[in-house]
Design a protein around this motif. Structure first.
Motif, PDB file in Angstrom:
ATOM      1  N   SER A  76      -7.703   8.454  -8.390  1.00 35.65           N
ATOM      2  CA  SER A  76      -7.156   8.689  -7.051  1.00 35.65           C
ATOM      3  C   SER A  76      -6.534   7.415  -6.481  1.00 35.65           C
ATOM      4  O   SER A  76      -5.426   7.442  -5.941  1.00 35.65           O
ATOM      5  N   LEU A  77      -7.229   6.288  -6.619  1.00 33.79           N
ATOM      6  CA  LEU A  77      -6.715   5.044  -6.041  1.00 33.79           C
ATOM      7  C   LEU A  77      -5.488   4.518  -6.775  1.00 33.79           C
ATOM      8  O   LEU A  77      -4.566   3.987  -6.148  1.00 33.79           O
ATOM      9  N   THR A  78      -5.501   4.625  -8.093  1.00 36.52           N
ATOM     10  CA  THR A  78      -4.383   4.069  -8.868  1.00 36.52           C
ATOM     11  C   THR A  78      -3.223   5.049  -8.986  1.00 36.52           C
ATOM     12  O   THR A  78      -2.091   4.640  -9.241  1.00 36.52           O
ATOM     13  N   GLY A  79      -3.515   6.349  -8.870  1.00 34.36           N
ATOM     14  CA  GLY A  79      -2.499   7.355  -9.131  1.00 34.36           C
ATOM     15  C   GLY A  79      -2.191   7.506 -10.609  1.00 34.36           C
ATOM     16  O   GLY A  79      -1.247   8.216 -10.988  1.00 34.36           O
ATOM     17  N   ALA A  80      -2.957   6.833 -11.462  1.00 32.40           N
ATOM     18  CA  ALA A  80      -2.713   6.884 -12.913  1.00 32.40           C
ATOM     19  C   ALA A  80      -3.534   8.016 -13.522  1.00 32.40           C
ATOM     20  O   ALA A  80      -4.669   8.242 -13.129  1.00 32.40           O
ATOM     21  N   GLY A  81      -2.932   8.704 -14.460  1.00 31.63           N
ATOM     22  CA  GLY A  81      -3.675   9.720 -15.197  1.00 31.63           C
ATOM     23  C   GLY A  81      -4.524   9.059 -16.264  1.00 31.63           C
ATOM     24  O   GLY A  81      -4.011   8.296 -17.073  1.00 31.63           O
ATOM     25  N   GLY A 105      -1.287  -6.752   3.399  1.00 32.99           N
ATOM     26  CA  GLY A 105      -1.158  -5.383   2.897  1.00 32.99           C
ATOM     27  C   GLY A 105      -0.788  -5.310   1.428  1.00 32.99           C
ATOM     28  O   GLY A 105      -0.189  -4.331   0.979  1.00 32.99           O
ATOM     29  N   LEU A 106      -1.136  -6.346   0.673  1.00 31.41           N
ATOM     30  CA  LEU A 106      -0.707  -6.426  -0.724  1.00 31.41           C
ATOM     31  C   LEU A 106      -1.862  -6.282  -1.705  1.00 31.41           C
ATOM     32  O   LEU A 106      -2.989  -6.696  -1.431  1.00 31.41           O
ATOM     33  N   GLY A 107      -1.548  -5.707  -2.859  1.00 36.20           N
ATOM     34  CA  GLY A 107      -2.441  -5.702  -4.000  1.00 36.20           C
ATOM     35  C   GLY A 107      -1.796  -6.465  -5.139  1.00 36.20           C
ATOM     36  O   GLY A 107      -0.568  -6.461  -5.286  1.00 36.20           O
ATOM     37  N   ILE A 108      -2.612  -7.142  -5.935  1.00 36.84           N
ATOM     38  CA  ILE A 108      -2.120  -7.976  -7.041  1.00 36.84           C
ATOM     39  C   ILE A 108      -2.886  -7.599  -8.299  1.00 36.84           C
ATOM     40  O   ILE A 108      -4.105  -7.424  -8.254  1.00 36.84           O
ATOM     41  N   ALA A 159      -3.698   0.213  -6.320  1.00 34.90           N
ATOM     42  CA  ALA A 159      -5.071   0.555  -5.968  1.00 34.90           C
ATOM     43  C   ALA A 159      -5.697  -0.537  -5.109  1.00 34.90           C
ATOM     44  O   ALA A 159      -6.419  -0.246  -4.145  1.00 34.90           O
ATOM     45  N   PHE A 160      -5.403  -1.798  -5.424  1.00 38.29           N
ATOM     46  CA  PHE A 160      -6.003  -2.881  -4.645  1.00 38.29           C
ATOM     47  C   PHE A 160      -5.314  -3.060  -3.291  1.00 38.29           C
ATOM     48  O   PHE A 160      -5.950  -3.500  -2.331  1.00 38.29           O
ATOM     49  N   ALA A 161      -4.039  -2.717  -3.214  1.00 37.08           N
ATOM     50  CA  ALA A 161      -3.398  -2.709  -1.889  1.00 37.08           C
ATOM     51  C   ALA A 161      -4.085  -1.661  -1.004  1.00 37.08           C
ATOM     52  O   ALA A 161      -4.344  -1.897   0.184  1.00 37.08           O
ATOM     53  N   ARG A 162      -4.385  -0.504  -1.580  1.00 36.13           N
ATOM     54  CA  ARG A 162      -5.079   0.544  -0.830  1.00 36.13           C
ATOM     55  C   ARG A 162      -6.519   0.139  -0.513  1.00 36.13           C
ATOM     56  O   ARG A 162      -7.011   0.360   0.591  1.00 36.13           O
ATOM     57  N   ALA A 209       0.814  -1.221   0.000  1.00 32.17           N
ATOM     58  CA  ALA A 209       0.000   0.000   0.000  1.00 32.17           C
ATOM     59  C   ALA A 209       0.846   1.268   0.000  1.00 32.17           C
ATOM     60  O   ALA A 209       0.332   2.365  -0.231  1.00 32.17           O
ATOM     61  N   GLU A 210       2.139   1.113   0.260  1.00 29.83           N
ATOM     62  CA  GLU A 210       3.033   2.260   0.165  1.00 29.83           C
ATOM     63  C   GLU A 210       3.644   2.365  -1.231  1.00 29.83           C
ATOM     64  O   GLU A 210       4.494   3.234  -1.491  1.00 29.83           O
ATOM     65  N   GLY A 211       3.267   1.450  -2.114  1.00 27.79           N
ATOM     66  CA  GLY A 211       3.742   1.513  -3.487  1.00 27.79           C
ATOM     67  C   GLY A 211       5.047   0.787  -3.723  1.00 27.79           C
ATOM     68  O   GLY A 211       5.660   0.932  -4.780  1.00 27.79           O
ATOM     69  N   ARG A 212       5.486   0.001  -2.759  1.00 26.95           N
ATOM     70  CA  ARG A 212       6.724  -0.757  -2.938  1.00 26.95           C
ATOM     71  C   ARG A 212       6.453  -2.031  -3.735  1.00 26.95           C
ATOM     72  O   ARG A 212       5.557  -2.810  -3.360  1.00 26.95           O
ATOM     73  N   SER A 213       7.208  -2.243  -4.776  1.00 29.18           N
ATOM     74  CA  SER A 213       7.025  -3.430  -5.608  1.00 29.18           C
ATOM     75  C   SER A 213       7.524  -4.666  -4.869  1.00 29.18           C
ATOM     76  O   SER A 213       8.653  -4.697  -4.370  1.00 29.18           O
ATOM     77  N   VAL A 214       6.691  -5.661  -4.775  1.00 26.81           N
ATOM     78  CA  VAL A 214       7.047  -6.926  -4.139  1.00 26.81           C
ATOM     79  C   VAL A 214       7.405  -7.950  -5.208  1.00 26.81           C
ATOM     80  O   VAL A 214       8.302  -8.768  -5.041  1.00 26.81           O
ATOM     81  N   LEU A 215       6.706  -7.889  -6.336  1.00 27.42           N
ATOM     82  CA  LEU A 215       6.990  -8.796  -7.457  1.00 27.42           C
ATOM     83  C   LEU A 215       6.547  -8.123  -8.750  1.00 27.42           C
ATOM     84  O   LEU A 215       5.475  -7.505  -8.803  1.00 27.42           O
ATOM     85  N   ALA A 216       7.398  -8.249  -9.762  1.00 27.03           N
ATOM     86  CA  ALA A 216       7.013  -7.775 -11.095  1.00 27.03           C
ATOM     87  C   ALA A 216       7.479  -8.814 -12.104  1.00 27.03           C
ATOM     88  O   ALA A 216       8.674  -9.008 -12.300  1.00 27.03           O
ATOM     89  N   LEU A 217       6.531  -9.510 -12.707  1.00 26.38           N
ATOM     90  CA  LEU A 217       6.838 -10.460 -13.774  1.00 26.38           C
ATOM     91  C   LEU A 217       6.382  -9.839 -15.083  1.00 26.38           C
ATOM     92  O   LEU A 217       5.231  -9.415 -15.199  1.00 26.38           O
TER      93      LEU A 217
END
Lengths: 335, 335
Positions: A172-177, A271-274, A203-206, A28-36
């Motif tokens: 707002s949730l995604t921070g994406a324009g 605390g994760l979003g996927i 957004a889903f972590a939030r 939820a702080e925007g830290r990447s845990v996994l990126a495939l």
């Protein structure tokens, strides 16, 4: 696009088909845990963000004004099978605003749930907008328009106040324009905006934790999650992935499918979003990817093994019920 | 697997999904005309080789002994929609051998053609083996067993004389060795052997021209092609790709789809065979690939442009009938 093969389809001892994709897991702080694969490329989230769209029910005041039940809130987040229980719940939502199926602008289709479609045909019925897998979301949009005191007609259009509110919430949730060149039309006629997977996961972590959300929005997200956890059957239907997973894990997993191989989930305790996109749009593969992510990030107990094994390796049976193959996670999925 | 992206799925102005695949085009002497992606990897041809399997009707003597009509020969090559005309034709084939639907070992499923499925349900009917998209092929296998004077029971098993004959025919036409470790079970319970695309394309170049075939086999192939050209509706059904293409081009194109994104074709006048596999198994993309190959190798006239354009860029409409996107050939498809 060069994303890795994440799922293999076996027939006998050979790989018959393969599915590539990308996966983002973020806190939820925007830290990447996994990126495939490529998690920066914008993808249309389609129905995977219905729960984010449903926040408008609270922000427009419809949830409280019409006293929407947990069942009705769950259906607003649903891509349902058009089973009788789904249809009845959508009908009640519309009645709360003094309306009926005529107010729905999602278009008609036969129930996805085949036994329900066959029963409908046997009874001389026909496909209606209530059977549309999105009818709960749309009934919610109608309620939101009425609660806002605006004309509900045209609620699917990007310029309608309901869709403008939905867009602002997702931005707002995604921070994406969400610029116009990212906008297309969904299967049910509402706008869908292309958003990078990493932003969808955030957004889903939030959504799952309430972190970085205004208190009212955090409360609304918690009510939607509780509604889906209490009534997972209404979020999808008999035998469907989202229903099966949330029936088993309850509030520990919020998961939602979207067309063209998209999946989003929140693991509130972690605390994760996927967010997941199967490149070719195949739901069968996106489900295996989501099963693998659930198994990887949720601490599992002995009672969970059977379900996870079944979801990670769905058996393919032929018309005589004989096992002819199965799906399996590919090495790059890391499971 | 590194095959190129051959088809893009557009939603609005953005690419929503992509499909990779491989394509082999070969002449009857085995000279490669085009190879996109890996054409040496064995793929399960599934129903795309039904016309090769149907050669057993001639080689077992069933076609002449039972006086199979062109309609019945076309249905033996079909993956049909279970429409009433398909069911009636399969029923007649079985009657010629003194049998009925009870002899079919393909398993039951509801008609693929949705209006037929709904009509069946409305009439209080149920799915049967006659509605199975493979019932024509299976009725043919039953006729072949009877003509060979062997027990038809178990005709789906690899060791049954019918399947042994089918295997020998496919080995001969493709030139591929069909070892046990290449064998799996198809959706309708018959064996399916994995074969390199290049060898499948060669088999269809031979099937389409008769070259390198014994005279009797060449004659049988010509009769099957003529039957499908005369009755393309029976090979698939209302609105289906194979039917639409063969209704338009007649004997100039023989084309047949298979499950998991396989397609085979013969262009007899050009002396070419074509074999296609969409990596992820998507029929929608394999159809665009086949449309592109047809357009590339068949000399087209003014009357062909509309159809080819429609098949190369199928429009995606939502539940309100609004155009929301389309498929299109990717650059690597060379069209």
């Amino acid at each position: 696009m060069g994303n890795p093969v994440l799922v293999e389809v076996m027939r006998g001892a050979l790989v018959e088909s393969t599915h590539q994709g990308s996966v983002a897991v973020i806190d939820a702080e925007g830290r990447s845990v996994l990126a495939l694969g490529d998690v920066a490329r914008p993808v249309f989230p389609r129905s995977a963000v219905k729960a984010l769209q449903a926040l408008v029910l609270f922000e427009a005041g419809a949830a409280d004004r019409y006293g929407l039940t947990q069942e009705e809130l769950a259906l607003a987040c649903a891509s349902h099978g058009g089973e009788p229980g789904h249809v009845a719940t959508a009908t009640r939502m519309l009645e709360r605003a003094g309306l009926d199926a005529g107010a729905l602008e999602c278009g008609a289709h036969w129930p996805i749930h085949q036994p329900s479609a066959q029963a409908l045909a046997r009874g001389g019925g026909a496909a209606s907008a209530l059977h549309n897998n999105c009818s709960g979301k749309h009934a919610g949009f109608v309620c939101a328009a009425c609660a806002m005191g605006v004309d509900h007609h045209g609620y699917v259009r990007p310029e309608h106040p309901v869709q403008r509110a939905v867009k602002a919430t997702i931005e707002s949730l995604t921070g994406a324009g969400l610029a116009e060149d990212r906008c297309a039309v969904d299967g049910c006629s509402v706008p869908t905006w292309a958003i990078p997977l990493a932003d969808l996961a955030l957004a889903f972590a939030r959504f799952g934790t309430g972190r970085a959300l205004a208190p009212e929005r955090a409360k609304a997200a918690a009510r939607l999650r509780a509604a889906c956890a209490a009534h997972p059957y209404l979020v999808a239907g008999t035998g469907r992935f989202c229903t099966v997973v949330m029936e088993h894990f309850g509030a520990r997993v919020f998961v939602k499918t979207g067309a063209e191989g998209v999946f989003c989930a929140a693991l509130p305790e972690q605390g994760l979003g996927i967010a997941i996109k199967c490149d070719d749009g195949a739901t069968r593969a996106a489900e295996v990817m989501m099963a693998a992510m659930t198994a990887r990030y949720l601490p599992l107990g002995a009672a969970d093994g059977g379900l996870i094994e079944r979801l990670l390796g769905p058996v393919l049976r032929n018309w005589n019920g004989r096992e002819v193959g199965r799906l399996q996670p590919a090495a790059a999925l890391g499971y």
